[in-house]
Design a protein around this motif. Sequence first.
Motif, PDB file in Angstrom:
ATOM      1  N   THR A  59      10.002   3.109   6.584  1.00  0.00           N
ATOM      2  CA  THR A  59       9.644   4.351   5.291  1.00  0.00           C
ATOM      3  C   THR A  59       9.147   4.135   4.258  1.00  0.00           C
ATOM      4  OG1 THR A  59      12.623   4.827   6.666  1.00  0.00           O
ATOM      5  CG2 THR A  59      11.273   6.169   4.048  1.00  0.00           C
ATOM      6  N   THR A  60       9.738   3.115   3.403  1.00  0.00           N
ATOM      7  CA  THR A  60       9.059   2.493   2.129  1.00  0.00           C
ATOM      8  C   THR A  60       7.683   2.138   1.837  1.00  0.00           C
ATOM      9  OG1 THR A  60       8.822   1.378  -0.073  1.00  0.00           O
ATOM     10  CG2 THR A  60       9.418  -0.259   1.897  1.00  0.00           C
ATOM     11  N   MET A  61       7.352   1.707   2.946  1.00  0.00           N
ATOM     12  CA  MET A  61       5.862   1.467   3.131  1.00  0.00           C
ATOM     13  C   MET A  61       5.095   2.586   4.490  1.00  0.00           C
ATOM     14  SD  MET A  61       5.799  -1.388   2.250  1.00  0.00           S
ATOM     15  CE  MET A  61       4.210  -2.146   3.372  1.00  0.00           C
ATOM     16  N   GLN A  62       5.758   3.881   4.279  1.00  0.00           N
ATOM     17  CA  GLN A  62       5.469   5.082   4.705  1.00  0.00           C
ATOM     18  C   GLN A  62       4.628   4.598   5.863  1.00  0.00           C
ATOM     19  OE1 GLN A  62       2.106   6.387   1.637  1.00  0.00           O
ATOM     20  NE2 GLN A  62       4.755   7.343   0.789  1.00  0.00           N
ATOM     21  N   LEU A  63       5.180   4.140   6.785  1.00  0.00           N
ATOM     22  CA  LEU A  63       5.393   3.907   8.355  1.00  0.00           C
ATOM     23  C   LEU A  63       5.500   4.655   9.178  1.00  0.00           C
ATOM     24  CD1 LEU A  63       4.384   0.128   8.865  1.00  0.00           C
ATOM     25  CD2 LEU A  63       2.843   0.973   8.783  1.00  0.00           C
ATOM     26  N   ASP A  64       6.273   5.566   9.260  1.00  0.00           N
ATOM     27  CA  ASP A  64       7.407   6.171   9.650  1.00  0.00           C
ATOM     28  C   ASP A  64       5.864   7.301   9.739  1.00  0.00           C
ATOM     29  OD1 ASP A  64       9.310   5.066   9.952  1.00  0.00           O
ATOM     30  OD2 ASP A  64      10.666   6.213   8.759  1.00  0.00           O
ATOM     31  N   ALA A  65       5.677   7.961   9.158  1.00  0.00           N
ATOM     32  CA  ALA A  65       4.625   9.604   9.109  1.00  0.00           C
ATOM     33  C   ALA A  65       2.951   8.834   9.725  1.00  0.00           C
ATOM     34  CB  ALA A  65       4.365   9.758   7.223  1.00  0.00           C
ATOM     35  N   THR A  66       2.805   7.399   9.242  1.00  0.00           N
ATOM     36  CA  THR A  66       1.811   6.862  10.256  1.00  0.00           C
ATOM     37  C   THR A  66       1.580   7.247  11.741  1.00  0.00           C
ATOM     38  OG1 THR A  66       1.101   5.560   7.834  1.00  0.00           O
ATOM     39  CG2 THR A  66       0.149   4.945  10.293  1.00  0.00           C
ATOM     40  N   LEU A  67       2.988   6.796  11.503  1.00  0.00           N
ATOM     41  CA  LEU A  67       3.003   6.096  12.710  1.00  0.00           C
ATOM     42  C   LEU A  67       3.080   8.453  13.737  1.00  0.00           C
ATOM     43  CD1 LEU A  67       5.295   3.799  13.450  1.00  0.00           C
ATOM     44  CD2 LEU A  67       2.905   3.873  14.744  1.00  0.00           C
ATOM     45  N   ASP A  68       3.892   8.945  13.287  1.00  0.00           N
ATOM     46  CA  ASP A  68       4.078  10.086  13.278  1.00  0.00           C
ATOM     47  C   ASP A  68       2.897  10.779  13.468  1.00  0.00           C
ATOM     48  OD1 ASP A  68       6.443  10.661  13.685  1.00  0.00           O
ATOM     49  OD2 ASP A  68       6.873  11.325  12.206  1.00  0.00           O
ATOM     50  N   THR A  69       1.248  10.509  13.063  1.00  0.00           N
ATOM     51  CA  THR A  69      -0.089  10.796  12.865  1.00  0.00           C
ATOM     52  C   THR A  69      -0.622  10.421  14.213  1.00  0.00           C
ATOM     53  OG1 THR A  69      -0.101  11.405  10.635  1.00  0.00           O
ATOM     54  CG2 THR A  69      -1.335  11.129  11.760  1.00  0.00           C
ATOM     55  N   ILE A  70      -0.263   8.716  14.093  1.00  0.00           N
ATOM     56  CA  ILE A  70      -1.010   8.329  15.031  1.00  0.00           C
ATOM     57  C   ILE A  70      -0.493   8.585  16.380  1.00  0.00           C
ATOM     58  CG2 ILE A  70      -1.059   6.090  16.505  1.00  0.00           C
ATOM     59  CD1 ILE A  70      -1.204   4.331  13.571  1.00  0.00           C
ATOM     60  N   ALA A  71       0.557   9.167  16.735  1.00  0.00           N
ATOM     61  CA  ALA A  71       0.843   9.882  18.086  1.00  0.00           C
ATOM     62  C   ALA A  71       0.474  10.598  18.736  1.00  0.00           C
ATOM     63  CB  ALA A  71       2.402   9.756  18.291  1.00  0.00           C
ATOM     64  N   LYS A  72       0.003  11.838  17.836  1.00  0.00           N
ATOM     65  CA  LYS A  72      -0.936  12.596  18.198  1.00  0.00           C
ATOM     66  C   LYS A  72      -1.833  12.503  19.005  1.00  0.00           C
ATOM     67  CE  LYS A  72       1.984  14.930  14.496  1.00  0.00           C
ATOM     68  NZ  LYS A  72       1.709  15.859  13.388  1.00  0.00           N
ATOM     69  N   GLN A  73      -2.764  11.594  18.844  1.00  0.00           N
ATOM     70  CA  GLN A  73      -4.412  10.588  18.916  1.00  0.00           C
ATOM     71  C   GLN A  73      -4.066  10.698  20.329  1.00  0.00           C
ATOM     72  OE1 GLN A  73      -6.178   7.696  16.265  1.00  0.00           O
ATOM     73  NE2 GLN A  73      -4.761   8.546  14.915  1.00  0.00           N
ATOM     74  N   PRO A  74      -4.784  10.962  20.937  1.00  0.00           N
ATOM     75  CA  PRO A  74      -5.634  11.160  22.484  1.00  0.00           C
ATOM     76  C   PRO A  74      -5.382   9.278  23.092  1.00  0.00           C
ATOM     77  CG  PRO A  74      -6.429  13.468  21.554  1.00  0.00           C
ATOM     78  CD  PRO A  74      -5.643  12.585  20.885  1.00  0.00           C
ATOM     79  N   ALA A  75      -5.648   8.549  22.230  1.00  0.00           N
ATOM     80  CA  ALA A  75      -6.376   7.438  22.756  1.00  0.00           C
ATOM     81  C   ALA A  75      -4.905   6.687  22.741  1.00  0.00           C
ATOM     82  CB  ALA A  75      -6.806   6.499  21.816  1.00  0.00           C
ATOM     83  N   VAL A  76      -3.943   7.316  22.181  1.00  0.00           N
ATOM     84  CA  VAL A  76      -2.960   6.273  22.401  1.00  0.00           C
ATOM     85  C   VAL A  76      -1.858   6.981  23.046  1.00  0.00           C
ATOM     86  CG1 VAL A  76      -0.836   5.663  20.874  1.00  0.00           C
ATOM     87  CG2 VAL A  76      -3.013   5.934  19.621  1.00  0.00           C
ATOM     88  N   GLN A  77      -1.879   7.975  23.132  1.00  0.00           N
ATOM     89  CA  GLN A  77      -1.030   8.623  24.002  1.00  0.00           C
ATOM     90  C   GLN A  77      -1.311   8.619  25.586  1.00  0.00           C
ATOM     91  OE1 GLN A  77      -1.151  12.969  23.569  1.00  0.00           O
ATOM     92  NE2 GLN A  77       0.369  13.040  21.881  1.00  0.00           N
TER      93      GLN A  77
END
Length: 353
Positions: free
Chosen positions: A248-266
Amino acid sequence: MSAETVVSFKDVDVVFKEKKKEAVHAVDHVSLDVQRGDIYGIVGYSGAGKSTLVRIINLLQRPTSGSVTVLGDDMASLSAGQLRDKRRKIGMIFQHFNLMGSRTIADNIGFPLRGIKSKAEIKAKVDELLDLVGLSDRADAYPAELSGGQKQRVGIARALASDPELLISDEATSALDPKTTASILNLLKELNEKLGLTIVLITHQMEAVKQICSRVAVMDGGAVIERGSLLDIFAHPQQQLTKDFIDTTMQLDATLDTIAKQPAVQHLSDTERLIRLTYLGDTTDQPIIATLLREYHVVANILFADIQSLQDTPFGNLIIIVTGDSDNIDAALKYLSDSGVNVQPVTIPGGAK
């Protein structure tokens, strides 16, 4: 030479019992040592038991069992007069400032010294403290005329009036905006360095811990579930709650939410893995990504990269997709671990690991 222990909790329990209600185990078998010069962060969500624990330090809350030693004395063994004297060595600052609205700033700061020092001595001390917290021009103002950050500076000055060796900050920045919080934390850090002041910081904000603490304990359900140096806790968290606080403090939750939307990751193939790397100090300067390709024939696609500073030590976070033969990837990840890099598989909801 070993460090001096300022506060020592030994197997401390606090159980609250009410008629016809189930007993509440507010503090659960906590053993913890705070060394002189530490800024020791105790972090946890509301109800974790951290504020109850810290009230044991000056016996505002007596433990049900166990003991607390402060500055060499078992607090429970002190007489009323000895306890009063000991408490003068323990300053406290609070979330809501606790200032007296009908008194000037100078009067608020000098109040703990009434009956102990002369008026001239009190004025000299108040002037010194106002200068120390950056409020020399507000001596005759009243609390209502000050901003939240200024009020907290007054609270800090008042806590320092009796020259304490230990300062307890109980959620002291929780009511402040982020910029003001940063300025108050910087002030506490300066006081720690300038006065040699030992500080126990109670907070639910891991960002506050990250900014100034040297050591950290994470509390949940009244128990300390993880403890260590700031660097160890951030680089190698063991408990999920600790990981959640850090993310949370490193703001990785928001980062992972963004990354999760990328087709390459899905839609990762059998030759791809999504990996998070965290690393400290000199490792941040090493060409680890280039080495993966050159030595292990593994390609790394960087999705996120960040380097921050913890106690003047670089702390890096990378989220990457590694592509290659499975055995090569295993060997590459072992190389990373052997190089001091913390390697974690990342799971994307609805995606592949």
